[in-house]
Structures are given as C-alpha cells and as structure tokens.
Scaffold this active site. Structure first.
Site, PDB file in Angstrom:
ATOM      1  N   ASP A  63       0.826  -1.203   0.000  1.00 25.58           N
ATOM      2  CA  ASP A  63       0.000   0.000   0.000  1.00 25.58           C
ATOM      3  C   ASP A  63       0.860   1.253   0.000  1.00 25.58           C
ATOM      4  O   ASP A  63       2.075   1.197   0.205  1.00 25.58           O
ATOM      5  CB  ASP A  63      -0.901   0.006   1.236  1.00 25.58           C
ATOM      6  CG  ASP A  63      -1.985  -1.059   1.191  1.00 25.58           C
ATOM      7  OD1 ASP A  63      -2.340  -1.493   0.077  1.00 25.58           O
ATOM      8  OD2 ASP A  63      -2.474  -1.450   2.266  1.00 25.58           O
ATOM      9  N   TYR A 124       7.287  -9.698   6.827  1.00 25.41           N
ATOM     10  CA  TYR A 124       7.253  -8.251   7.039  1.00 25.41           C
ATOM     11  C   TYR A 124       7.846  -7.916   8.404  1.00 25.41           C
ATOM     12  O   TYR A 124       7.861  -8.746   9.314  1.00 25.41           O
ATOM     13  CB  TYR A 124       5.815  -7.733   7.008  1.00 25.41           C
ATOM     14  CG  TYR A 124       5.206  -7.597   5.635  1.00 25.41           C
ATOM     15  CD1 TYR A 124       5.218  -6.375   4.961  1.00 25.41           C
ATOM     16  CD2 TYR A 124       4.594  -8.676   5.017  1.00 25.41           C
ATOM     17  CE1 TYR A 124       4.635  -6.241   3.709  1.00 25.41           C
ATOM     18  CE2 TYR A 124       4.016  -8.555   3.760  1.00 25.41           C
ATOM     19  CZ  TYR A 124       4.043  -7.336   3.117  1.00 25.41           C
ATOM     20  OH  TYR A 124       3.472  -7.209   1.866  1.00 25.41           O
TER      21      TYR A 124
END
Length: 284
Positions: A63, A124
């Site tokens: 994003d 992540y």
C-alpha cells in the site's frame, strides 16, 4: 491460468527494494499517481528502447507508504530484448530509476516461476517506538511513534493466540470473491537496544490490511488497554472490531519473500491459485 512463458520470451526475476514514502503503493493507478510498478515499467521501456510496456508481476502488492527491502517481481521480455540488453540492464536501470527504488538483481527465472503464486511465505517487519521524546528524525519515515509505554512480553503472549491457519476476516479488509483464510507462521516482537520494538510477521500470504490490523491489536495489549487474550477473541469472532485500528503504513517493510526449490515452483503456483477453506469441524 498457466505459468508457461509465451514462445519467444524469457521470464526474468527482479529483486528490488524501495522507500514507499512518496509512492501511492505498488500497483499502477489511473490519474498519473506515482507508483513503484509504474516507475520500474517506465524505466524498463526507456532503457530497452521499446515501444511496448512490459508488465511486472509482484510477490506482494504494498500500500501507499509501505516500504520493501526484499520485494520480488517477474517480467516476460522478448528473447531479442533480453539478449541485447541483459548484461547492461541492471546498470542502466540504476541510472534511470529514481533514488527511492532500486533493482538489485535480474536473472532468468526457473521454469514454473511466478513471483506471486510460487511464493510460500512473505516476511514483514513493523517498527514502533514508545520513547517519550518521539522518533529519531532520521527514522521518522520508517518507525511509528506510540505515545503509551508498551509491554513487549504482553504483546508476544497475545501474538501466540493468533498463530496457525485461521480465517482472518476480523483483521482484513474484505475483497469480493477473495478468501481471508491464511496461515500465520510467525508473529513475534523484540525490543532493540535503541528502544525500537520490531514485530516480525510471516505468513504464506496476507489479505488487505492484515499486518497493520494485527499490529494495531497488539499495541492495544501492549499499552494495557486490552488483555493478552483479546486479539484471539477478536479472531474467533470473525468480524471487524471497531477497537482494532489499522496502524499507519510507514512502520511497515516487506523484508523477504520465500520460494520452494525450483522443481516445486510450478506445483506451488497451481496450489496457491486454489481457493482455500478451513477443515470442517464435523456435523455434530
């Protein structure tokens, strides 16, 4: 959908990184917004002197504001283009790309490779500090400031209730026709000597907003607003809880993407395309 490369083309794997601060995410968008995919595809077209835009397929779309250190993509190039440019392509891309995105490696991909569907996990990191003075100015675009003291041990206790294969609908932004079943392989938090807490989050795949929602729930535990059992109860309820906040994107970085051995790539790609369901609990 087949992973067979069209005749006369070479599938090329790209390993890349970027600072997401000034990007509107990975994927190309209408209206001329700046994206990572758009920058790389434009650069490829320019340095290969091509009229055609060669479209990239990425391991995980990020994003707006999210960073990547170990992103992976692939592109199918005509054999003639690859043969002419491959030995100088990396350096030419370095000269053409803006400084907040880098391609570190370019190489022919093994048979059956698909950057998205062949991946078996994505890892992540989310970084946050509870330093009363705020965030080091040099790290402000990569570390979230939380203005309550955080208990990393309580957050780790809460994280253990979220591991495994579950329907993460309570922590995802639902997309039509897409499953929210995922296998969360690792969720752990460590406070460094600099006071920054780094959360490591690894799963076979992630649905939209999943990592940032999980971190939002753990922060509520860490600052004492909820008990360590609460995130697991939210997961079991299966619906969005207004108390689960999607934390800001700038603390999130895609660190690494994992792939199986070359001979298993095609099978993994086929498996990943199957819509998942949880095992039945039985009829009674």
């Amino acid at each position: 959908m087949s992973d067979e490369v069209q005749p006369g083309h070479v599938r090329v794997r790209l390993d890349l990184s970027y600072d997401g601060t000034d990007f509107h995410g990975w994927a190309k968008q209408a209206g001329g917004r700046r994206t990572v995919q758009g920058e790389i595809e434009d650069a490829l077209r320019t340095v290969t002197r091509s009229r055609e835009t060669y479209e990239l397929t990425v391991a995980g779309r990020t994003d707006a504001g999210v960073h990547a250190r170990g992103q992976v993509a692939h592109v199918d190039l005509p054999e003639g283009v690859w043969r002419e440019h491959h030995d100088k392509l990396l350096k030419r891309l370095a000269g053409r790309l803006p400084k907040d995105v880098r391609v570190w490696a370019l190489r022919p991909a093994p048979a059956g490779f698909n950057a998205r569907f062949s991946a078996v996990w994505r890892r992540y990191a989310y970084r946050v500090t509870d330093n009363p003075g705020g965030v080091d100015p040099l790290l402000r675009n990569h570390v979230l400031w939380h203005d309550w003291p955080l208990d990393a041990d309580a957050m780790n206790e809460a994280a253990r209730h979220l591991l495994g294969e579950h329907d993460f609908a309570a922590y995802c932004k639902k997309r039509e026709g897409a499953t929210t079943i995922r296998t969360l392989q690792e969720l752990s938090l460590v406070r460094g000597s600099d006071g920054i807490i780094t959360a490591t989050v690894r799963a076979d795949a992630f649905c939209h907003n999943m990592v940032r929602s999980l971190i939002g729930a753990l922060l509520f535990v860490g600052d004492g607003h909820r008990d360590p059992q609460w995130p697991g109860k939210v997961l079991a309820a299966g619906v969005r809880d207004s108390a689960v906040h999607v934390v800001r994107p700038h603390g999130l970085t895609l660190e690494e993407v994992g792939y199986p051995a070359d001979e298993l790539l095609a099978a993994r790609s086929k498996e990943a395309r199957n819509k998942r369901s949880l095992p039945s609990a039985g009829c009674c």
